[in-house]
Motif scaffolding. Structure first.
Motif, PDB file in Angstrom:
ATOM      1  N   GLU A  36       0.830  -1.210   0.000  1.00 41.83           N
ATOM      2  CA  GLU A  36       0.000   0.000   0.000  1.00 41.83           C
ATOM      3  C   GLU A  36       0.861   1.255   0.000  1.00 41.83           C
ATOM      4  OE1 GLU A  36      -3.740   0.067   2.559  1.00 41.83           O
ATOM      5  OE2 GLU A  36      -2.736  -1.730   3.305  1.00 41.83           O
ATOM      6  N   VAL A  37       1.854   1.276   0.861  1.00 40.77           N
ATOM      7  CA  VAL A  37       2.742   2.444   0.928  1.00 40.77           C
ATOM      8  C   VAL A  37       3.489   2.612  -0.388  1.00 40.77           C
ATOM      9  CG1 VAL A  37       4.778   3.427   2.068  1.00 40.77           C
ATOM     10  CG2 VAL A  37       2.976   2.357   3.441  1.00 40.77           C
ATOM     11  N   ARG A  38       3.988   1.533  -0.937  1.00 36.90           N
ATOM     12  CA  ARG A  38       4.736   1.569  -2.199  1.00 36.90           C
ATOM     13  C   ARG A  38       3.884   2.150  -3.329  1.00 36.90           C
ATOM     14  NH1 ARG A  38       9.295  -2.107  -3.267  1.00 36.90           N
ATOM     15  NH2 ARG A  38       8.695  -3.007  -1.268  1.00 36.90           N
ATOM     16  N   SER A  39       2.586   1.821  -3.346  1.00 38.21           N
ATOM     17  CA  SER A  39       1.716   2.260  -4.446  1.00 38.21           C
ATOM     18  C   SER A  39       1.201   3.693  -4.273  1.00 38.21           C
ATOM     19  CB  SER A  39       0.523   1.303  -4.570  1.00 38.21           C
ATOM     20  OG  SER A  39      -0.294   1.350  -3.420  1.00 38.21           O
TER      21      SER A  39
ATOM     22  N   ALA B 213      -5.177   7.592   5.243  1.00 41.72           N
ATOM     23  CA  ALA B 213      -4.391   8.771   5.611  1.00 41.72           C
ATOM     24  C   ALA B 213      -3.003   8.365   6.100  1.00 41.72           C
ATOM     25  CB  ALA B 213      -5.125   9.577   6.684  1.00 41.72           C
ATOM     26  N   VAL B 214      -2.940   7.324   6.908  1.00 44.95           N
ATOM     27  CA  VAL B 214      -1.658   6.827   7.398  1.00 44.95           C
ATOM     28  C   VAL B 214      -0.763   6.427   6.228  1.00 44.95           C
ATOM     29  CG1 VAL B 214      -0.568   4.872   8.583  1.00 44.95           C
ATOM     30  CG2 VAL B 214      -2.455   6.086   9.675  1.00 44.95           C
ATOM     31  N   VAL B 215      -1.293   5.637   5.321  1.00 48.29           N
ATOM     32  CA  VAL B 215      -0.524   5.169   4.172  1.00 48.29           C
ATOM     33  C   VAL B 215      -0.063   6.336   3.318  1.00 48.29           C
ATOM     34  CG1 VAL B 215      -0.724   3.927   1.973  1.00 48.29           C
ATOM     35  CG2 VAL B 215      -1.539   2.866   4.090  1.00 48.29           C
ATOM     36  N   ARG B 216      -0.977   7.254   3.034  1.00 50.20           N
ATOM     37  CA  ARG B 216      -0.653   8.375   2.145  1.00 50.20           C
ATOM     38  C   ARG B 216       0.441   9.266   2.738  1.00 50.20           C
ATOM     39  NH1 ARG B 216      -5.513   9.824   1.571  1.00 50.20           N
ATOM     40  NH2 ARG B 216      -5.911   8.548  -0.278  1.00 50.20           N
TER      41      ARG B 216
END
Length: 378
Positions: free
Chosen positions: A70-73, A123-126
């Motif tokens: 998720e973070v990578r994308s 929001a955390v991931v973004r």
């Protein structure tokens, strides 16, 4: 009427109950969710540590894989934010650019659905994904270059170093960068975290929470101290000048950057780890002449101030590590922010669980019953 004793800087006054991190300043212990920082630095990686801080437990293998993907994308930033950053003055400090960019990110995701776990996770991931991209993009754009696109084949720390140089980093350099992020990810109720929790308590969006914390971190008494350590070492210039410099500071009652901590009365455990990381880098990529100065400073300051519990803190060796990684001095604090976003978001999430807006009192020192004087008679 004064209801309680006034403590400048709220020293020693609890501002929240938290299960995120723990510090024992007398024994030099730092734990994230009960796990010692030494264990995390040796065995974990930054995104796993971030997950631990924010969700309260170590992820399973599948949970970690999904989180990392998720973070990578989400590493890429909106072109409008990129265009906005191009208009920033080249002379501006990267922390100011980061604060403005983090706040601007909220314009695109301003819906405040704070009771929705999907909104919170997004929001955390973004924020975890885009803050490094913003830091690297401003570094290149202030030199007149286009930003480097994220490399989806690289992990979190390696990708950040790649976006700064468009070269895949040495595996040791990438690992050490990742450990640095772990070490800076969280540290109880420090100034920027308190700022984040106060902002969060108003139930604003998480982008405003992070922007407020970035602004607080930028000060030289908080995250900006690592920049000033390097400036101090450059000013000293040689091992022979260390003792006269320290003596001069003591005579003038001037602060010695990188030493002393509001909580730790022994050597900061993060400083111990960072010193070892610095030595690993020097062994592979060559010595830094300022390291000898730093070692001598630690000896001299201990000789003169150890009885007061003044020892190296996290800022003392971090700058030397970043220098050897080829990172400009004024990016040291933005890298601190990249890491500390994990802690800020953990506190944001925790604040939402039992929220009450912060509204401290004050001790009034002014006058009373002053009559207004018309402007013509002043």
């Amino acid at each position: 009427m004064v209801l309680c004793e006034y403590k400048p800087g709220l020293e020693g006054i609890p501002a929240a109950e938290s299960g995120i991190s723990f510090v024992d300043g007398q024994k030099g212990i730092l734990e994230y969710r009960g796990i010692r920082i030494e264990e995390l630095a040796q065995h974990s990686n930054f995104l796993e540590t971030a997950y631990l801080l924010i969700w309260g437990e170590l992820p399973t293998q599948d949970e970690l894989k999904a989180f990392e993907q998720e973070v990578r994308s989400h590493r890429r930033i909106k072109y409008r934010i990129r265009d906005m950053m191009k208009s920033f003055p080249e002379s501006g400090h990267p922390m100011d650019a980061l604060q403005a960019s983090a706040a601007a990110l909220g314009l695109f995701y301003s819906r405040r659905d704070l009771h929705n776990p999907v909104y919170i996770r997004d929001a955390v991931v973004r924020l975890l994904a885009t803050i490094p991209t913003m830091v690297a993009a401003f570094q290149l754009m202030r030199k007149g270059n286009d930003p480097v696109k994220p490399n989806d084949d690289l992990d979190y720390a390696a990708n950040f170093l790649y976006m700064l140089t468009e070269k895949e980093p040495d595996p040791l350099a990438a690992r050490i960068m990742d450990v640095c992020l772990i070490l800076h990810a969280e540290h109880t109720m420090n100034a920027s975290t308190f700022s984040a929790r106060v902002t969060a308590s108003t139930l604003t969006d998480p982008y405003a929470v992070v922007a407020s914390a970035v602004g607080t971190l930028g000060g030289p008494l908080h995250g900006g101290a690592n920049e000033e350590v390097i400036q101090m070492l450059e000013e000293i210039g040689s091992v022979a000048n260390v003792r006269p410099y320290v003596d001069s500071c003591l005579e003038r009652k001037a602060k010695i950057m990188g030493f002393g901590h509001r909580v730790y009365k022994v050597k900061d455990p993060r400083a111990t780890i960072l010193q070892k990381l610095a030595e690993e880098l020097f062994a592979k990529f060559g010595q830094d002449k300022y390291y000898d100065i730093a070692q001598e400073m630690e000896v001299v300051v201990a000789e003169k101030l150890a009885h007061k519990g003044i020892y190296p803190n996290v800022d003392f060796y971090s700058g030397l590590v970043y220098r050897k990684l080829g990172i400009p001095t004024d990016l040291f604090t933005p890298i601190f922010a990249i890491a500390r976003v994990a802690g800020w978001l953990a506190h944001w999430k925790e604040q939402l669980e039992e929220n009450r807006i912060f509204r401290p009192t004050q001790v009034y020192k002014g006058v009373h019953d002053v009559s207004y004087i018309p402007v013509a008679k002043r």
